[in-house]
Scaffold this motif. Structure first.
Motif, PDB file in Angstrom:
ATOM      1  N   LEU A 111       0.777  -0.713   0.143  1.00  0.00           N
ATOM      2  CA  LEU A 111       0.242   0.297  -0.028  1.00  0.00           C
ATOM      3  C   LEU A 111       0.930   1.134  -0.210  1.00  0.00           C
ATOM      4  CD1 LEU A 111      -2.828  -1.462   2.826  1.00  0.00           C
ATOM      5  CD2 LEU A 111      -2.929  -1.409  -0.309  1.00  0.00           C
ATOM      6  N   MET A 112       1.920   1.172   0.702  1.00  0.00           N
ATOM      7  CA  MET A 112       2.989   1.691   0.846  1.00  0.00           C
ATOM      8  C   MET A 112       3.173   3.076  -0.527  1.00  0.00           C
ATOM      9  SD  MET A 112       4.713   2.992   4.837  1.00  0.00           S
ATOM     10  CE  MET A 112       4.832   0.756   4.568  1.00  0.00           C
ATOM     11  N   ALA A 113       4.653   1.584  -0.941  1.00  0.00           N
ATOM     12  CA  ALA A 113       4.971   1.423  -2.435  1.00  0.00           C
ATOM     13  C   ALA A 113       3.646   1.786  -3.352  1.00  0.00           C
ATOM     14  CB  ALA A 113       5.656   0.101  -2.391  1.00  0.00           C
ATOM     15  N   GLN A 114       2.523   1.566  -3.718  1.00  0.00           N
ATOM     16  CA  GLN A 114       1.559   1.379  -4.825  1.00  0.00           C
ATOM     17  C   GLN A 114       1.956   2.960  -5.282  1.00  0.00           C
ATOM     18  OE1 GLN A 114      -2.686   0.716  -3.815  1.00  0.00           O
ATOM     19  NE2 GLN A 114      -3.540   0.265  -5.904  1.00  0.00           N
ATOM     20  N   HIS A 115       1.384   4.019  -4.428  1.00  0.00           N
ATOM     21  CA  HIS A 115       1.309   5.246  -5.414  1.00  0.00           C
ATOM     22  C   HIS A 115       2.534   6.103  -5.319  1.00  0.00           C
ATOM     23  CE1 HIS A 115      -2.842   4.660  -6.478  1.00  0.00           C
ATOM     24  NE2 HIS A 115      -2.381   4.218  -5.129  1.00  0.00           N
ATOM     25  N   ASN A 116       3.894   5.621  -5.039  1.00  0.00           N
ATOM     26  CA  ASN A 116       4.748   6.100  -4.559  1.00  0.00           C
ATOM     27  C   ASN A 116       5.836   5.311  -5.331  1.00  0.00           C
ATOM     28  OD1 ASN A 116       3.955   8.551  -2.391  1.00  0.00           O
ATOM     29  ND2 ASN A 116       3.297   6.394  -1.643  1.00  0.00           N
ATOM     30  N   PRO A 117       6.135   5.422  -6.770  1.00  0.00           N
ATOM     31  CA  PRO A 117       7.312   4.703  -7.394  1.00  0.00           C
ATOM     32  C   PRO A 117       8.758   5.312  -7.211  1.00  0.00           C
ATOM     33  CG  PRO A 117       5.784   6.380  -8.650  1.00  0.00           C
ATOM     34  CD  PRO A 117       4.662   5.950  -8.008  1.00  0.00           C
ATOM     35  N   GLY A 118      10.083   4.850  -7.472  1.00  0.00           N
ATOM     36  CA  GLY A 118      11.385   5.202  -6.836  1.00  0.00           C
ATOM     37  C   GLY A 118      10.813   5.390  -5.007  1.00  0.00           C
ATOM     38  N   ARG A 119      10.353   5.085  -4.306  1.00  0.00           N
ATOM     39  CA  ARG A 119      10.032   5.017  -2.909  1.00  0.00           C
ATOM     40  C   ARG A 119       9.901   4.042  -2.031  1.00  0.00           C
ATOM     41  NH1 ARG A 119       6.043  10.303  -1.257  1.00  0.00           N
ATOM     42  NH2 ARG A 119       7.380   9.642   0.819  1.00  0.00           N
TER      43      ARG A 119
END
Length: 189
Positions: A111-119
């Motif tokens: 869930l944290m990575a889903q909309h945060n590519p590169g993070r």
């Protein structure tokens, strides 16, 4: 509980035994991940009204007879859930599995990575801050990496996370080395 900028709401991760501790924390959404035949925790009677989603599969990374391993369909359900959360008012999300170590932490990472590519590394740093002993289910993370087209970035961040957890919690590594997760545990230093 803490907010990270990776998700627009506070996130708590816990195991079943910890659920009563969070009943008064303002939780509006709960994700429950349990073994298929495990009874539903009674602790939610202590919680005010909330929206709860339940997924059932075993915490395994390799298929085993008589066990339901996490599948691509499960990861797609997590990603669909994350997309849906963006259209809802979420005061506080709580994710739990049996112990709050593997399935719940993998779900939180997805869930944290889903909309945060590169993070991806930032997601694992936040996981470390809110759940210091965590060992996200690598099968789930690998499938999410493929689904999100991260080209191994999520898997690499997970491996670095595993190395850090192994250094900080060497007392817990014999258990993991004796399990099907042995290949994930870095060699002793």
């Amino acid at each position: 509980m803490t907010s990270s900028g990776l998700l627009p709401f506070p996130l708590t991760i816990c195991g079943i035994d910890e659920l009563p501790e969070h009943a008064a924390a303002g939780v509006s959404h709960v994700v429950t991940i349990l073994d298929p035949q495990w009874p539903d925790p009674e602790h939610f009677a202590l919680y005010p009204p909330h929206r709860r989603t339940i997924w059932r599969f075993h915490d395994i990374v390799n298929p085993q007879e008589g066990q339901s391993h996490p599948t691509m369909r499960d990861v797609e359900a997590i990603l669909d859930y994350g997309t849906g959360l963006r259209t809802e008012v979420v005061e506080h999300l709580l994710i739990h599995c049996h112990m709050g170590i593997s399935r719940s932490t993998a779900t939180a990472i997805i869930l944290m990575a889903q909309h945060n590519p590169g993070r991806e590394a930032e997601a694992f740093a936040h996981l470390k801050a809110i759940r210091p002993f965590s060992w996200p289910n690598s099968r789930m993370v690998r499938m999410a990496d493929d689904q999100l087209k991260r080209k191994g970035a999520l898997v690499t961040a997970m491996r670095l996370h595993h190395h850090g957890v192994a250094r900080r919690h060497p007392d817990k590594m014999p258990y993991l080395r004796a399990s099907e997760r042995a290949a994930e545990v870095p060699p002793e230093e």
